[in-house]
Design an enzyme around this catalytic site. Structure first.
Site, mmCIF file in Angstrom:
data_model
loop_
_atom_site.group_PDB
_atom_site.id
_atom_site.type_symbol
_atom_site.label_atom_id
_atom_site.label_comp_id
_atom_site.label_asym_id
_atom_site.label_seq_id
_atom_site.Cartn_x
_atom_site.Cartn_y
_atom_site.Cartn_z
ATOM 1 N N THR A 54 6.031 26.966 14.193
ATOM 2 C CA THR A 54 4.805 26.987 14.993
ATOM 3 C C THR A 54 5.142 27.315 16.448
ATOM 4 O O THR A 54 6.294 27.190 16.879
ATOM 5 C CB THR A 54 4.063 25.638 14.920
ATOM 6 O OG1 THR A 54 4.934 24.625 15.422
ATOM 7 C CG2 THR A 54 3.663 25.308 13.503
ATOM 8 N N HIS A 214 0.413 49.390 15.165
ATOM 9 C CA HIS A 214 0.335 49.695 16.598
ATOM 10 C C HIS A 214 1.710 50.076 17.174
ATOM 11 O O HIS A 214 2.683 50.166 16.449
ATOM 12 C CB HIS A 214 -0.317 48.527 17.329
ATOM 13 C CG HIS A 214 -1.802 48.483 17.075
ATOM 14 N ND1 HIS A 214 -2.741 48.318 18.067
ATOM 15 C CD2 HIS A 214 -2.513 48.631 15.927
ATOM 16 C CE1 HIS A 214 -3.954 48.344 17.537
ATOM 17 N NE2 HIS A 214 -3.835 48.527 16.245
ATOM 18 N N ASN A 272 -8.042 27.665 17.453
ATOM 19 C CA ASN A 272 -6.612 27.786 17.221
ATOM 20 C C ASN A 272 -6.315 29.249 16.952
ATOM 21 O O ASN A 272 -6.530 29.749 15.850
ATOM 22 C CB ASN A 272 -6.148 26.926 16.048
ATOM 23 C CG ASN A 272 -4.649 27.070 15.860
ATOM 24 O OD1 ASN A 272 -3.997 27.816 16.589
ATOM 25 N ND2 ASN A 272 -4.100 26.372 14.892
#
Ligand SMILES: Cc1ncc(COP(=O)(O)O)c(C=O)c1O
Length: 424
Positions: A54, A214, A272
């Site tokens: 995380t 991208h 979030n």
């Protein structure tokens, strides 16, 4: 197995699986190919092996490197370009942010854009004011922007289309004169500059995408940049639940709320929208490759401009804005009025010869069915964006398109166009 041998085995496997160079016997030119290599896969895997998953120091390091490379004071990483737009608009509408936008305020947007350029505005009760594109640069037309201004206009959200900077020389005086909040959607234009200034640094905030196709990728991912400390603080808090933890300057909140545990102290609204550590680690490696990728894209575009110049009566590629350093997210082009074929026919024919093709963005956003249900204002007849929706196309232009591939693309395009022109 040691980590070192795992690393070697992984690199060997990658060599076998990685996209192969262009093969003239089985010619395929995709719209995009992976920009990452074994170094990124290793960084990603390393995070998983160490359970660094995380958001943490690797995301922060990527943010700092990104900010430094382009001269932004703050960079806040999120999980997509769409999230970057959502977070940017949300922060600029937040009642705790100075000079925030309010429900009913109008924000000027280009008709030729992406859906999630406009949706966050609507989601925050702002009113998008849709203006036409410039037919040559494909960017928002500054003359139309001036025409769109009204008593409720408070912001503008231009999109730098396909790596081509908007005409900031004309837009900035309007922004200053009318005290507009400028949000630059730079999701297609990483690495581009206008008059030497990196895109994303003209306005209050700039947004970027690291989606797989991208200029660089973190698989999914995005970034919001700003030079304003308070806006950056709001971006960080809103990105993660509204809790105080992500603030650089949380002293006042902690002092005002001694009875609430600082771990779970909520000081604002929030989502979030966080990115993960493997993505941050990947981003750092990708960023070091960006300049090379942009150079290749620019070389390809220059080649096609030269090679296809004599077909200018029937097709036209995007014109670089004066003063621009274009980063060519593709090779956006148009079939001209009167040509003996349509863009759809051209796309189908080129697709059959191995070129992946696509139309340009959402075309005219005001013509998309979704927007009918929501409050917006249209300025003029949007005829250029409407035309681009029908006659615009691009094939792939990226770091994997080498000399043989670009020559093949030019040949195939020429074969089709000349064949159709002969038939009349
Ligand atoms: C102009 C523009 N804005 C926003 C986005 C959304 O980015 P993402 O796909 O990372 O959500 C895109 C996607 O390509 C885009 O082209």
């Amino acid at each position: 197995m040691s980590l070192a041998s795992l690393r070697r085995a992984m690199a060997a496997e990658w060599k076998k699986l990685a996209p192969k160079p262009f093969d003239p016997k089985r010619p395929v030119v995709k719209l995009h190919e992976s920009t990452y290599g074994d170094a990124e896969v290793w960084e990603f895997l390393n995070c998983l092996l160490r359970t660094e998953v995380t958001m943490g120091p690797k995301v922060r390091r990527f943010e700092e490197e990104f900010a430094r490379k382009f001269g932004h004071k703050h960079a806040v990483m999120v999980n997509s370009g769409s999230s970057a737009n959502l977070l940017a608009v949300s922060a600029l509408c937040n009642p705790l942010v100075k000079g925030h936008l309010r429900p009913g305020d109008e924000v000027i947007v280009p008709a030729l854009c992406w859906s999630t350029t406009v949706w966050p505005l609507i989601q925050h009760q702002l009113v998008p004011v849709v203006v036409d594109a410039d037919p040559a640069t494909l960017n928002i037309n500054p003359g139309e922007v001036a025409r769109a201004l009204g008593p409720k206009t408070r912001g503008i959200m231009p999109v730098h289309i396909y790596g081509n900077p908007c005409d900031m020389k004309s837009l900035m005086p309007i922004v200053r004169k009318h005290d507009l909040t400028l949000i630059e959607d730079t999701c297609e234009s990483l690495g581009a500059r206008h008059q030497g200034k990196p895109l994303g640094s003209f306005g209050r905030v700039g947004t970027f995408s690291f989606y797989y196709s991208h200029h660089i990728t973190t698989l999914e991912g995005g970034m919001v940049v700003t030079d304003d400390f308070d806006t950056a603080e709001a971006l960080r808090v809103l990105r993660a639940h509204g809790w105080v933890r992500e603030m650089k300057n949380s002293k006042r909140h902690l002092a005002d709320n001694p009875a609430i545990h600082p771990k779970f102290l909520f000081v604002n609204l929030g989502y979030n929208l966080r990115a993960t550590e493997p993505q941050g680690a990947m981003g750092s490696v990708q960023l070091r490759k960006l300049d090379r990728f942009v150079r290749i894209r620019r070389e390809n575009a220059a080649y096609w401009k030269r090679e296809l110049a004599d077909l200018g009566d029937v097709i036209a590629s995007q014109e670089e804005t004066p003063g621009a350093f274009h980063s060519w997210f593709g090779f956006p082009s148009r079939v001209k009025t009167g040509a003996p074929f349509t863009a759809r026919e051209l796309m189908t024919a080129l697709q059959a010869r191995g070129l992946e093709m696509r139309p340009l963005n959402a075309g005219n956003i005001a013509a998309q069915p979704a927007i009918r249900h929501f409050r917006h204002r249209v300025v003029g007849d949007l005829r250029h964006a409407t035309a681009i929706m029908q006659d615009g196309f691009t094939w792939g232009n990226h770091q994997h398109v080498d000399r043989a591939a670009r020559e093949y693309v030019a040949r195939v395009a020429r074969d089709f166009i000349e064949g159709r022109c002969r038939r009349g």
